[in-house]
Design an enzyme around this catalytic site. Structure first.
Site, PDB file in Angstrom:
ATOM      1  N   ARG A 112      -8.738  -4.416   4.649  1.00 45.96           N
ATOM      2  CA  ARG A 112      -9.400  -3.820   3.496  1.00 45.96           C
ATOM      3  C   ARG A 112      -9.733  -4.909   2.483  1.00 45.96           C
ATOM      4  NH1 ARG A 112      -6.121  -1.672   0.787  1.00 45.96           N
ATOM      5  NH2 ARG A 112      -4.239  -1.667   2.051  1.00 45.96           N
ATOM      6  N   TYR A 124     -14.324  -2.482   9.375  1.00 48.17           N
ATOM      7  CA  TYR A 124     -12.857  -2.357   9.415  1.00 48.17           C
ATOM      8  C   TYR A 124     -12.427  -0.927   9.057  1.00 48.17           C
ATOM      9  CZ  TYR A 124      -7.996  -2.514   8.269  1.00 48.17           C
ATOM     10  OH  TYR A 124      -6.667  -2.211   8.239  1.00 48.17           O
ATOM     11  N   GLY A 125     -11.446  -0.409   9.804  1.00 47.43           N
ATOM     12  CA  GLY A 125     -11.004   0.980   9.651  1.00 47.43           C
ATOM     13  C   GLY A 125     -10.844   1.437   8.215  1.00 47.43           C
ATOM     14  N   LYS A 166      -8.791   6.285   3.858  1.00 47.15           N
ATOM     15  CA  LYS A 166      -8.460   5.844   2.501  1.00 47.15           C
ATOM     16  C   LYS A 166      -9.492   6.366   1.490  1.00 47.15           C
ATOM     17  CE  LYS A 166      -5.036   3.551   4.127  1.00 47.15           C
ATOM     18  NZ  LYS A 166      -3.692   4.086   3.981  1.00 47.15           N
ATOM     19  N   HIS A 179      -0.087   8.544  -0.485  1.00 51.52           N
ATOM     20  CA  HIS A 179       0.014   7.565   0.609  1.00 51.52           C
ATOM     21  C   HIS A 179       1.417   7.685   1.212  1.00 51.52           C
ATOM     22  CE1 HIS A 179      -0.539   3.037   1.812  1.00 51.52           C
ATOM     23  NE2 HIS A 179      -0.930   3.844   2.773  1.00 51.52           N
ATOM     24  N   SER A 212       1.081  -0.455   2.353  1.00 54.93           N
ATOM     25  CA  SER A 212       0.542  -0.725   3.680  1.00 54.93           C
ATOM     26  C   SER A 212       1.397  -1.773   4.407  1.00 54.93           C
ATOM     27  CB  SER A 212      -0.883  -1.267   3.550  1.00 54.93           C
ATOM     28  OG  SER A 212      -1.630  -0.405   2.738  1.00 54.93           O
ATOM     29  N   CYS A 231       4.405  -1.708   5.600  1.00 57.38           N
ATOM     30  CA  CYS A 231       5.828  -1.799   5.237  1.00 57.38           C
ATOM     31  C   CYS A 231       6.659  -0.844   6.089  1.00 57.38           C
ATOM     32  CB  CYS A 231       6.042  -1.468   3.765  1.00 57.38           C
ATOM     33  SG  CYS A 231       5.521  -2.790   2.680  1.00 57.38           S
ATOM     34  N   GLY A 232       6.120  -0.381   7.213  1.00 61.73           N
ATOM     35  CA  GLY A 232       6.944   0.382   8.143  1.00 61.73           C
ATOM     36  C   GLY A 232       6.865   1.894   8.002  1.00 61.73           C
ATOM     37  N   LYS A 233       5.803   2.423   7.392  1.00 62.24           N
ATOM     38  CA  LYS A 233       5.693   3.901   7.289  1.00 62.24           C
ATOM     39  C   LYS A 233       5.584   4.536   8.663  1.00 62.24           C
ATOM     40  CE  LYS A 233       2.307   5.089   4.566  1.00 62.24           C
ATOM     41  NZ  LYS A 233       1.863   3.739   4.204  1.00 62.24           N
ATOM     42  N   ASN A 236       6.655   3.317  11.517  1.00 57.42           N
ATOM     43  CA  ASN A 236       7.957   3.229  12.197  1.00 57.42           C
ATOM     44  C   ASN A 236       8.898   4.318  11.692  1.00 57.42           C
ATOM     45  OD1 ASN A 236       6.962   0.951  13.420  1.00 57.42           O
ATOM     46  ND2 ASN A 236       8.083  -0.493  12.146  1.00 57.42           N
ATOM     47  N   ASP A 284       0.810   8.482   7.359  1.00 53.12           N
ATOM     48  CA  ASP A 284       0.139   7.683   6.321  1.00 53.12           C
ATOM     49  C   ASP A 284      -0.263   8.465   5.071  1.00 53.12           C
ATOM     50  OD1 ASP A 284      -0.897   5.102   5.549  1.00 53.12           O
ATOM     51  OD2 ASP A 284      -2.921   5.855   5.912  1.00 53.12           O
ATOM     52  N   SER A 311      -3.889  -6.489  13.179  1.00 52.07           N
ATOM     53  CA  SER A 311      -4.499  -5.785  14.321  1.00 52.07           C
ATOM     54  C   SER A 311      -3.937  -4.365  14.381  1.00 52.07           C
ATOM     55  CB  SER A 311      -4.246  -6.551  15.620  1.00 52.07           C
ATOM     56  OG  SER A 311      -2.875  -6.832  15.767  1.00 52.07           O
ATOM     57  N   ARG A 312      -4.707  -3.456  14.964  1.00 51.40           N
ATOM     58  CA  ARG A 312      -4.376  -2.031  14.832  1.00 51.40           C
ATOM     59  C   ARG A 312      -4.490  -1.272  16.142  1.00 51.40           C
ATOM     60  NH1 ARG A 312      -3.220   0.047   9.490  1.00 51.40           N
ATOM     61  NH2 ARG A 312      -3.406  -1.756   8.139  1.00 51.40           N
ATOM     62  N   ARG A 360       8.822  -3.415  -0.199  1.00 49.00           N
ATOM     63  CA  ARG A 360       9.391  -4.618   0.409  1.00 49.00           C
ATOM     64  C   ARG A 360       9.909  -5.517  -0.710  1.00 49.00           C
ATOM     65  NH1 ARG A 360       8.038  -7.003   5.484  1.00 49.00           N
ATOM     66  NH2 ARG A 360       6.641  -5.282   6.032  1.00 49.00           N
ATOM     67  N   GLY A 399      15.479   2.400  13.541  1.00 54.45           N
ATOM     68  CA  GLY A 399      16.215   3.631  13.829  1.00 54.45           C
ATOM     69  C   GLY A 399      17.441   3.799  12.924  1.00 54.45           C
ATOM     70  N   ASN A 453      17.676   3.388   9.928  1.00 57.52           N
ATOM     71  CA  ASN A 453      17.340   3.981   8.623  1.00 57.52           C
ATOM     72  C   ASN A 453      17.757   5.443   8.546  1.00 57.52           C
ATOM     73  OD1 ASN A 453      16.285   1.575   7.734  1.00 57.52           O
ATOM     74  ND2 ASN A 453      14.190   2.060   8.341  1.00 57.52           N
TER      75      ASN A 453
HETATM   76  C1  OXD Z   1      -3.338   0.891   5.092  1.00 59.64           C
HETATM   77  C2  OXD Z   1      -3.545   1.682   6.331  1.00 59.64           C
HETATM   78  O1  OXD Z   1      -3.940  -0.194   4.937  1.00 59.64           O
HETATM   79  O2  OXD Z   1      -2.928   2.750   6.455  1.00 59.64           O
HETATM   80  O3  OXD Z   1      -2.559   1.350   4.246  1.00 59.64           O
HETATM   81  O4  OXD Z   1      -4.364   1.288   7.169  1.00 59.64           O
HETATM   82 MN    MN Z   2      -1.794   3.287   4.712  1.00 61.45          MN
END
Ligand code: OXD
Ligand code: MN
Length: 584
Positions: free
Chosen positions: A69, A197-198, A206, A226, A248, A250-252, A254, A275, A366-367, A398, A492, A494
């Site tokens: 982004r 880009y996505g 977003k 978010h 973004s 930071c492990g959402k 996961n 997300d 990468s996604r 973080r 896990g 967490n």
């Molecule tokens: C972000 C995403 O950048 O979810 O937050 O792709």
């Molecule tokens: Mn996001």
């Protein structure tokens, strides 16, 4: 041909400006997916992976300058600059239409314009909203198919209404000087040009589900956040729904797909969303959430069977990988994969990595793009038109120091303050320096489509309408020791923290009062079977009062930017923290 007059007019006007060779209306069918995939392969947007081991999987390589982004090129184009607020870039609507219009003008010559109707939220839900994205990227059309309920289902939901988000997207020439992502909250419109880009180009995500939806939510009395959403089932069969905002990368994802550790027998975690959450006050005074999306757009590097086994299983089929490494056998590889680096691999730019060994194999941002239905932990409640009732909200970020593993807000208003003061070390999800601490309130800094002062006020006013509000918590999985190692194993494990969160959100469980909030005692977090050195939990839960006093100053500096749009309720919380720290 679609009957809705307003949709037809929108398409006709955009086509007159962008002048595509062809207009293709997407219906969301399986036949269409196959046809568009063939087109994408022909134009080089998708490279087929090994269809035996990775059925329905493809690799996309983006332009090298278009991998994240671009927040500095993202604008909120409200009529009044103050309504965008100090945390957003602002452009006057007329200027934005004029500047971008010149780039859109003729930008689709020689290309096809895809009309992508999409529904955000479950079909038949009063929560749900319709958008139409017009794009000249077949990769975007196929990704929108994975990420949203796309095609006829959206048009049926719309009927003959003209209440839909109008999204116009063109890659144009992908030049950074001609890249703009503009939002017009008063006209429910998005214009995005110059990026594939996505986060810039899948306008449902977003742009609509956060930036426009947050502004709409303020007008209509709900919140677009978010946040991931999970349902956690205890061994006794009691399910608690928790949502959590983290910046973004930071492990959402996961957290949303968490697999309980071996030693926590009988616990199960169900993924509702990874997300975005749309939150409303229910008739019962509780907070109800839906995930407006229908797929995952997750960060690939670091994903493996230890960090996210459910994601690994999710991305074995029907996945578009963007900017990962390609193996000669048609498999994929990235940094942090279960397998060691392959003997021969092509990097994300398409160069032989083993020869150059320059940079990383996969781009750090990468996604994977994959429909949510592929996820083994997906919750059956994901399609519930009423959403799920939320008992706890987490704000995470973080931070190597200062912020304890977990603590609880005293009440909703204090929880709003915990969200408003969230700060995190930056990641690769946006262009710019990585690892710098920046304030990121509610993890919404890049996504709040209106003045953040008004947004905090809206949060406070939502609290007044909730007679049974969820409890609010701050979490930090990322504390480091003096040698730079992580103090907490995360992933896990967490769930051990979430167990205390669940107890507290059900008015059970114990805690100590501290100046920053309610803290668990070290023995309140069940660490049976966890590999944690002696004394680690006390360090993880330590409140560094001097550090917090210093932090107060940085909070004030940030809040001052909002001038008289800063709600008195936030100022009071800040003063309260100062007094408690002074007394302590
Ligand atoms: C972000 C995403 O950048 O979810 O937050 O792709
Ligand atoms: Mn996001």
């Amino acid at each position: 041909m679609v009957a809705n007059e307003s949709v037809r007019k929108f398409v006709k006007e955009a086509a007159a400006m962008c002048r595509p060779d062809d207009v293709v209306w997407c219906d969301g069918s399986e036949e269409e997916r196959e046809r568009l995939t063939r087109v994408a392969i022909r134009v080089g947007d998708l490279i087929p992976l090994d269809q035996q081991t990775l059925p329905g999987c493809y690799l996309h390589r983006s332009a090298a300058n278009d991998v994240a982004r671009t927040e500095h090129l993202t604008f909120v184009c409200s009529r009044e600059q103050d309504d965008a607020g100090p945390s957003n870039n602002w452009m006057a609507p007329d200027e934005a239409y004029d500047r971008l219009g010149r780039i859109f003008d003729g930008s689709m010559a020689g290309r096809t314009l895809y009309v992508v109707p999409f529904l955000m939220g479950p079909a038949g839900s009063p929560f749900s909203k319709v958008g139409i994205e017009l794009t000249d990227s077949v990769y975007v059309a196929l990704s929108m198919r994975a990420m949203t309920r796309m095609g006829n289902v959206a048009l049926e939901h719309l009927g003959d209404s003209d209440d839909f988000t109008r999204g116009l997207h063109s890659k144009a020439d992908l030049h950074i000087d001609r890249r703009f992502i503009c939002h017009f909250p008063e006209e429910n419109t998005i214009w995005s040009v110059g990026s594939g880009y996505g986060g810039n180009a899948l306008l449902a995500k977003k742009c609509m589900a956060l930036r426009l939806a947050s502004a709409l939510g303020a007008r209509e009395g709900w919140l677009a956040e978010h946040m991931m959403i999970v349902g956690i089932e205890s061994p006794e069969g009691e399910t608690t729904y928790v949502c959590g905002a983290l910046p973004s990368a930071c492990g959402k994802t996961n957290l949303a797909m968490l697999v309980p550790p071996e030693s926590m027998k009988g616990w199960r975690v169900f993924t509702v969303g990874d997300d975005i959450a749309w939150l409303r006050v229910g008739d019962d005074g509780r907070l109800w959430a839906v995930n407006p999306e229908a797929g995952f757009f997750g960060v690939v590097p670091g994903t493996n069977s230890r960090t996210n086994p459910n994601a690994m299983r999710t991305i074995q089929q029907n996945t578009i990988f963007t900017n990962v490494g390609l193996k000669p056998d048609g498999g994929v590889w990235w940094e942090g994969h279960d397998d060691p680096v392959p003997r021969s691999v092509t990097d994300w730019r398409g160069r032989s990595w083993n020869a150059s060994k320059q940079g990383t194999v996969a781009h750090p941002n990468s996604r994977f793009t994959v429909p949510a239905g592929e996820c083994p932990s997906i919750s059956p409640e994901r399609e519930n038109p009423n959403g799920v009732p939320i008992s706890a909200i987490l704000f995470g970020a973080r931070r190597q120091k200062l912020v304890p593993l977990v603590y609880q807000a005293f009440d909703w208003a204090h929880g709003t303050f915990l969200g408003a003061t969230l700060a995190s070390e930056t990641t690769a999800a946006a262009t710019g320096a990585v690892g710098v601490v920046r304030r990121d309130p509610m993890a919404m800094l890049p996504f709040c489509g209106y003045n953040m002062g008004d947004y905090w006020n809206h949060w406070l006013s939502m609290g007044k309408r909730l007679t049974r509000p969820p409890k609010i918590f701050r979490v930090n999985w990322f504390q480091r020791d003096d040698r730079g190692g992580f103090l907490w194993p995360g992933f896990g494990e967490n769930l051990r923290v979430l167990r205390w969160v669940i107890e507290r959100s059900r008015d059970r469980g114990t805690a100590d009062e501290s100046p920053i909030g309610y803290l668990p005692k070290p023995s309140d977090i069940d660490c049976n079977g966890a590999d944690l050195p002696d004394g680690a939990m006390s360090r993880l839960l330590h409140v560094d009062r001097d550090g917090w006093r210093t932090n107060l100053r940085s909070q004030s500096e940030f809040f001052e930017k909002f001038g008289d749009r800063l709600p008195a309720g936030i100022r009071e919380q800040h003063d309260g923290l100062r007094q408690r720290l002074r007394a302590g």
